[in-house]
Design an enzyme around this catalytic site. Sequence first.
Site, mmCIF file in Angstrom:
data_model
loop_
_atom_site.group_PDB
_atom_site.id
_atom_site.type_symbol
_atom_site.label_atom_id
_atom_site.label_comp_id
_atom_site.label_asym_id
_atom_site.label_seq_id
_atom_site.Cartn_x
_atom_site.Cartn_y
_atom_site.Cartn_z
ATOM 1 N N SER A 29 51.531 60.063 39.799
ATOM 2 C CA SER A 29 51.161 58.651 39.898
ATOM 3 C C SER A 29 50.133 58.338 38.819
ATOM 4 C CB SER A 29 50.554 58.362 41.271
ATOM 5 O OG SER A 29 49.817 57.157 41.198
ATOM 6 N N HIS A 62 55.495 57.905 38.167
ATOM 7 C CA HIS A 62 55.351 57.027 39.341
ATOM 8 C C HIS A 62 54.367 55.912 38.988
ATOM 9 C CE1 HIS A 62 55.508 56.022 43.639
ATOM 10 N NE2 HIS A 62 54.201 55.831 43.576
ATOM 11 N N ASP A 116 52.483 52.610 40.131
ATOM 12 C CA ASP A 116 52.012 51.880 41.312
ATOM 13 C C ASP A 116 51.588 50.459 40.956
ATOM 14 O OD1 ASP A 116 52.140 53.765 43.533
ATOM 15 O OD2 ASP A 116 50.671 54.929 42.406
ATOM 16 N N MET A 173 50.041 47.011 42.366
ATOM 17 C CA MET A 173 49.244 46.459 43.476
ATOM 18 C C MET A 173 48.780 45.052 43.132
ATOM 19 S SD MET A 173 46.919 49.794 44.161
ATOM 20 C CE MET A 173 47.660 51.362 44.617
ATOM 21 N N HIS A 179 56.777 51.573 42.127
ATOM 22 C CA HIS A 179 56.456 51.398 43.543
ATOM 23 C C HIS A 179 55.732 50.064 43.695
ATOM 24 C CE1 HIS A 179 53.791 52.965 47.126
ATOM 25 N NE2 HIS A 179 54.553 51.954 47.472
ATOM 26 N N MET A 185 53.825 47.380 45.524
ATOM 27 C CA MET A 185 53.005 47.062 46.702
ATOM 28 C C MET A 185 52.553 45.623 46.514
ATOM 29 S SD MET A 185 50.973 50.670 46.777
ATOM 30 C CE MET A 185 51.424 51.042 45.082
ATOM 31 N N MET A 221 55.048 56.720 53.000
ATOM 32 C CA MET A 221 53.639 56.744 52.621
ATOM 33 C C MET A 221 52.918 57.711 53.554
ATOM 34 S SD MET A 221 53.412 54.791 50.065
ATOM 35 C CE MET A 221 51.649 55.043 49.842
ATOM 36 N N ASP A 269 54.339 60.079 49.348
ATOM 37 C CA ASP A 269 53.339 59.521 48.429
ATOM 38 C C ASP A 269 51.990 59.402 49.143
ATOM 39 O OD1 ASP A 269 51.927 58.104 46.519
ATOM 40 O OD2 ASP A 269 53.203 56.318 46.582
HETATM 41 C C1 DX5 Z 1 48.749 54.695 46.984
HETATM 42 C C2 DX5 Z 1 49.735 54.916 45.843
HETATM 43 C C3 DX5 Z 1 49.889 56.338 45.470
HETATM 44 C C4 DX5 Z 1 48.617 56.976 44.980
HETATM 45 C C5 DX5 Z 1 48.721 58.454 45.203
HETATM 46 O O1 DX5 Z 1 48.783 53.368 47.350
HETATM 47 O O2 DX5 Z 1 51.021 54.447 46.207
HETATM 48 O O3 DX5 Z 1 50.949 56.535 44.556
HETATM 49 O O4 DX5 Z 1 48.327 56.724 43.660
HETATM 50 O O5 DX5 Z 1 47.537 59.042 44.827
HETATM 51 P P1 DX5 Z 1 47.033 60.424 45.414
HETATM 52 O O6 DX5 Z 1 48.071 61.455 45.056
HETATM 53 O O7 DX5 Z 1 45.725 60.627 44.749
HETATM 54 O O8 DX5 Z 1 46.932 60.247 46.911
HETATM 55 ZN ZN ZN Z 2 52.847 55.012 44.980
#
Ligand code: DX5
Ligand code: ZN
Length: 223
Positions: free
Chosen positions: A10, A35, A37, A39, A69, A71, A140, A178
């Site tokens: 990630s 990956h 992310d 947000m 991903h 969110m 998750m 994840d």
């Molecule tokens: C959380 C993200 C993850 C996060 C994982 O909301 O979707 O992808 O970055 O990070 P670690 O591996 O540090 O938990």
């Molecule tokens: Zn993620």
Amino acid sequence: MKQPNVIAPSILSADFARLGEEVHKVLEAGADWVHFDVMDNHFVPNLSIGPMVCKALRNAGIKAPIDVHLMVSPVDQLVDDFAQAGASLISFHPEASTHVDRTLQLIRSHGCQTGLVFNPATPLDWLQWTLDELDLVLLMSVNPGFGGQQFLPLTLDKLKQVRAAIDRSGRPVRLQVDGGVKPDNIARIAEAGADTFVAGSAIFGQPDYRAVIEKMRSAIKNP
Ligand code: DX5
Ligand code: ZN
């Protein structure tokens, strides 16, 4: 049936000031996917990166699959934008889309792979009506929004249930996990049925990315 193992770092935990370099480096160190992310400070309490950054990585010569991903809520406009920006797979949370099946069809219409994401407390009921349209189920193992959180053990039972549902379907659906995945818990996570592993802080928090990725891979290698 389980798919071949995939390690997907990630980039949320990468050094954003040197993002292109970081992504090249982690792929050279043996990572399979990127990956990514996304947000929005609305569906989750944090704000990260958008389609322009995905496009910039493609322009910088990143050829590996980019696993986006989302969110975010609403979802559909960003599906279009990320497909244009070079996403390979787009996953989203069912609570964030008003018409889950429509969003899945939209992802497919762009030629991207589909993923549906379940928060720790989200029931698996959605799967009954979506599994046929999915390339990946993402569980998750932390509440989404931040890297560096602790793995929630309830995920192990949930993984087993999804593994059974995927196997019953007979379709080649990936089972991704994840949040809080580390070299010392990845074996248990794999035993519970996961084949696709996201890890942020565990990889980018160490100086030697190759060493961590190799440690993870050897912990989940079938004997
Ligand atoms: C959380 C993200 C993850 C996060 C994982 O909301 O979707 O992808 O970055 O990070 P670690 O591996 O540090 O938990
Ligand atoms: Zn993620």
